[in-house]
Write a protein that holds these residues in place. Structure first.
Motif, short mmCIF file in Angstrom:
data_model
loop_
_atom_site.label_atom_id
_atom_site.label_comp_id
_atom_site.label_asym_id
_atom_site.label_seq_id
_atom_site.Cartn_x
_atom_site.Cartn_y
_atom_site.Cartn_z
N THR A 375 9.87 -1.47 27.07
CA THR A 375 8.71 -0.73 27.60
C THR A 375 8.43 -1.13 29.05
OG1 THR A 375 7.78 -0.71 25.37
CG2 THR A 375 6.30 -0.17 27.19
N ALA A 376 8.51 -2.44 29.33
CA ALA A 376 8.31 -2.91 30.70
C ALA A 376 9.38 -2.34 31.63
CB ALA A 376 8.33 -4.43 30.73
N ALA A 379 8.43 1.20 32.43
CA ALA A 379 7.28 1.21 33.34
C ALA A 379 7.68 0.84 34.76
CB ALA A 379 6.20 0.25 32.82
N THR A 384 5.59 1.33 38.63
CA THR A 384 4.21 0.93 38.35
C THR A 384 3.92 -0.42 38.98
OG1 THR A 384 4.88 -0.14 36.28
CG2 THR A 384 4.24 2.17 36.16
N SER A 389 1.04 -3.91 34.73
CA SER A 389 1.88 -3.38 33.65
C SER A 389 2.34 -4.48 32.71
CB SER A 389 3.08 -2.64 34.23
OG SER A 389 2.68 -1.59 35.06
N LEU A 447 0.68 5.96 36.87
CA LEU A 447 1.67 5.48 35.92
C LEU A 447 1.29 4.09 35.41
CD1 LEU A 447 4.97 6.71 37.58
CD2 LEU A 447 3.85 7.63 35.54
N THR A 448 0.75 3.25 36.30
CA THR A 448 0.25 1.95 35.85
C THR A 448 -0.92 2.14 34.89
OG1 THR A 448 0.88 1.00 37.98
CG2 THR A 448 -0.64 -0.28 36.62
N VAL A 451 0.37 3.03 31.51
CA VAL A 451 0.84 1.87 30.75
C VAL A 451 -0.35 1.13 30.13
CG1 VAL A 451 2.01 -0.36 30.91
CG2 VAL A 451 2.92 1.61 32.15
N THR A 454 -1.86 3.25 27.30
CA THR A 454 -1.02 3.19 26.10
C THR A 454 -1.17 1.85 25.38
OG1 THR A 454 0.57 4.66 27.17
CG2 THR A 454 1.32 3.47 25.22
#
Length: 740
Positions: A375-376, A379, A384, A389, A447-448, A451, A454
């Motif tokens: 996931t990182a 991102a 991000t 993040s 986008l950050t 993250v 989410t």
């Protein structure tokens, strides 16, 4: 003065020897008494002693390997066991506080004595260093003399002697320049090596911690301000490899955490000050060393103890932070290579657990870390913000591990990390102020935020399923966390919308924000059962929803019509504004009927006021849009609507409220209807009749009279129907009314 010091020292030694003998005799007597008591309990009265039944938990505890000395990683892997992890440390301090204070005072005393001797010019620079070395060696010798009978006391004494040696060599290098930098560093390394050997010989983890701390502080002690990066981290690597060897041989875990702390600080500082590509090699070596350290018990016994899991999480995310920062600073690509590589490492361990068909704590930990790293990587690929993040993903990982293991150490880590995520996200949002021409959605700030949103949403789901949060005691934290989480999600999306509408007229920004807010609350209320929304929070959201409806009707609608008539906006904006009726109608039709909202009498008034304002406002907007050709026509049309049509609208609504009240038997509807009629009549006689022309006045009075008569007739009719229904019901329930 000298004779007095000698006499006091001899007297202290005499007193110590005398009392030491007495203490030993008391210890022997206590041991003998304990032995006799145990014999009396187990042999003379066996019926009074019952052995606890052997359970699976006790068997597991007996089979769990125990380290040779207490340490932070010695916690047993039992999810339901809730131990106070800090109690051993407090117990150690309580039992050895006087010793620690004593050795500290002794070191200070030696320092003050040396200072006094310097002030009096009794000794030269070389002699001063010699005294320091002799004092440190003497203290170490005293610890060696006491090690058999007083292990912990001797370790602390020896640690004090080591500190004296370190500071003596440091002062000799910095102040007196008796050694070159390499010579001073070599002497300190030699002291560190000797101390590590002594700690291994004494089997003392405490002394080993002293030794390693001194070894890591050595570069700072002899630093001259020059940047010798290669030498520094080669030295740190040697120290870490030595620590790893000791950890495997002696099972000492504190040494690993001391090494991790110092190494992380050194690497972070150097990376921030001097970003070099060569640092990548040391990050990888550090990652491998501490990964092996964390997997020590796992390789031996297939166990992951709490602090080993924590080390796995920290070494993954600290290494990624440093490596990605290096790549971004030096403009190398791809930055996701390291998260992906580290994820594959954990994926291989996950596959190992899967092949063994062991779906226990190690399986969950490796799965959580692997998913978090992938996931990182995704991102970071979308550019991000790094820290925000990674912290957001790491907080979710901590919560996931807490859920799977029920170990409180991860709960505490989550409690610490989540506020940091919020603060980092607040700083990230300032990018909307400082940055121009951001792309829609695909920009670093949003986008950050995505993250973080989410991760926060996943946190809400995980917390909902945690047993710890199903009792009333933790309800406050759960509600606060839910409010903060929903707030983060709300603000993240709102700021993105407002940023891209910043060039539009203010009414467009305001109405769009209001529309978004209404739909956001509507979605939360729609899925309130799935989200297990607290009843109080649900009621508060409904009140906020109705307040926003009123504000939106009074400000947004009127503002959009004004701008449309002025030519600033196309008329297509008005239908978009009316979209708020979708959530409003659904909430009025279904949600209110299934909630506890109407248990509060004030709720009836909130709903009826909102409905009255919304209906009146939209009929006003339609009237203006259909009649006005220009902005200048609004004022007379508004006055005409207020005088002629608004009383009629209120009269109709009042009649509906009275009908609803009679049908449902709810007094609040009747009260609201009468209040609205009273307000309408007051407005009519106090203001309207004085502003109308004769024709309008006649029409208004006639129509109002007809509506009031119809309302009265309807009221009497419904009242009669209800009375007949009640009488018929009483006749049917009369016990004397029977049929053959």
């Amino acid at each position: 003065m000298t004779y007095a010091i000698i006499i006091i020292t001899l007297l202290a030694l005499f007193i110590f020897t005398n009392y030491n003998g007495r203490i030993r005799r008391l210890e022997r007597e206590i041991a003998e008494l304990k032995r006799k008591i145990n014999e009396d309990v187990f042999y003379k009265r066996p019926d009074t002693v019952r052995q606890p039944p052997e359970t699976a938990e006790t068997t597991a505890i007996q089979e769990t390997p125990v380290s040779s000395s207490p340490g932070p990683a010695d916690d047993k892997q039992h999810p339901k066991q809730d131990e106070d992890r800090l109690s051993p440390a407090f117990e150690f301090l309580k039992q050895n506080a006087l010793t620690i204070i004593g050795i500290f005072t002794l070191v200070l005393g030696i320092g003050y004595f040396v200072k006094y001797a310097l002030d009096k010019n009794w000794i030269g620079e070389t002699s001063r260093v010699g005294i320091g070395v002799l004092a440190g060696t003497g203290i170490i010798g005293l610890g060696h003399f006491l090690r058999k009978n007083y292990a912990v006391f001797a370790s602390i004494i020896t640690g004090g002697g080591i500190a004296v040696l370190y500071f003596t060599i440091t002062i000799a290098f910095r102040e007196y320049h008796l050694f070159s930098q390499m010579s001073a560093f070599g002497i300190i390394c030699f002291i560190t090596l000797i101390c590590i050997l002594i700690s291994s010989f004494y089997n003392s983890e405490t002394l080993n911690v002293f030794s390693l701390s001194g070894g890591f502080l050595a570069p700072l002690m002899i630093s001259s301000g020059e940047n010798n990066y290669l030498f520094l981290f080669s030295y740190l690597t040697i120290l870490n490899i030595g620590m790893l060897a000791i950890a495997f041989l002696k099972n000492w875990k504190r040494a690993g955490w001391i090494s991790f702390l110092f190494t992380t600080v050194y690497l972070a500082y150097w990376t921030a000050e001097h970003a070099e590509m060569r640092s990548v090699y040391f990050y990888i070596i550090t990652y491998l060393v501490f990964y092996l350290f964390a997997l020590r018990d796992y390789n031996k016994n297939n166990l992951l103890l709490p602090y080993d899991i924590l080390m796995l999480v920290l070494i993954n995310f600290t290494s990624i932070t440093g490596l990605v920062y290096l790549f971004e600073t030096l403009r190398y690509e791809p930055v996701v290579i390291f998260p992906v590589i580290f994820a594959l490492v954990n994926l291989s361990l996950l596959y190992r657990e899967y092949a063994r068909r062991k779906f226990e704590i190690p399986y969950s930990v490796f799965a959580g870390i692997a998913v978090s790293l992938f996931t990182a990587a995704v991102a970071l690929q979308f550019k991000t913000h790094l820290i925000t993040s990674l912290w957001a993903i790491e907080s979710t990982l901590m919560l996931f591990i807490w859920k799977r293991t029920q170990l409180n150490i991860f709960k505490r880590c989550f409690y610490i990390l989540f506020p940091l995520v919020i603060m980092a996200q607040l700083i990230t949002w300032t990018g909307y102020i400082d940055t121009k021409n951001l792309a829609v959605v695909f920009n670093p700030v949003f986008l950050t935020s995505a993250v973080t949103v989410t991760a926060t949403f996943v946190n809400l789901i995980l917390l909902r399923k945690l047993e710890d949060f199903k009792d009333e005691k933790t309800g406050l934290f759960k509600n606060m966390f839910a409010v903060v989480s929903y707030g983060v999600i709300y603000i993240a999306l709102l700021l993105e919308i407002v940023y891209h509408l910043s060039e539009k007229p203010w009414i467009v920004i305001f109405s769009t924000a209001m529309l978004y807010s209404l739909f956001f609350i509507f979605i939360i209320l729609l899925f309130r059962r799935k989200l297990e929304l607290n009843k109080i929070l649900e009621v508060i959201l409904l009140y906020i929803f109705f307040v926003l409806i009123i504000i939106n009707t009074l400000i947004s609608g009127s503002g959009i019509i004004s701008d449309c008539l002025s030519g600033k906006l196309p008329f297509a904006y008005y239908p978009a504004y009316l979209l708020y009726w979708i959530p409003f109608a659904v909430i009025m039709a279904s949600l209110l009927a299934k909630s506890d909202f109407f248990k509060i009498k004030l709720s009836y008034w909130a709903v009826l006021l909102t409905f009255t304002v919304a209906v009146s406002g939209e009929l006003y907007h339609i009237y203006i849009m259909s009649r006005a050709g220009h902005f200048s026509d609004m004022a007379p049309l508004t006055k005409h609507f207020s005088l002629l049509y608004l009383p009629i609208i209120w009269a109709v609504l009042a009649s509906l409220f009275l009908y609803k009240g009679l049908k449902s038997g709810t007094a609040e509807y009747n009260k609201a209807g009468f209040v609205l009629i009273s307000l309408m009549i007051f407005k009519l006689y106090a203001y309207d009749v004085w502003e109308m022309d004769n024709v309008s006045r006649i029409i208004a009075f006639i129509m109002l009279g007809i509506i009031l008569l119809l309302s009265s007739f309807l009221f009497q009719r419904v009242k009669k129907i209800i009375r007949n229904m009640v009488e018929r019901k009483e006749e049917n329930t009369d016990p004397g009314n029977t049929f053959p």
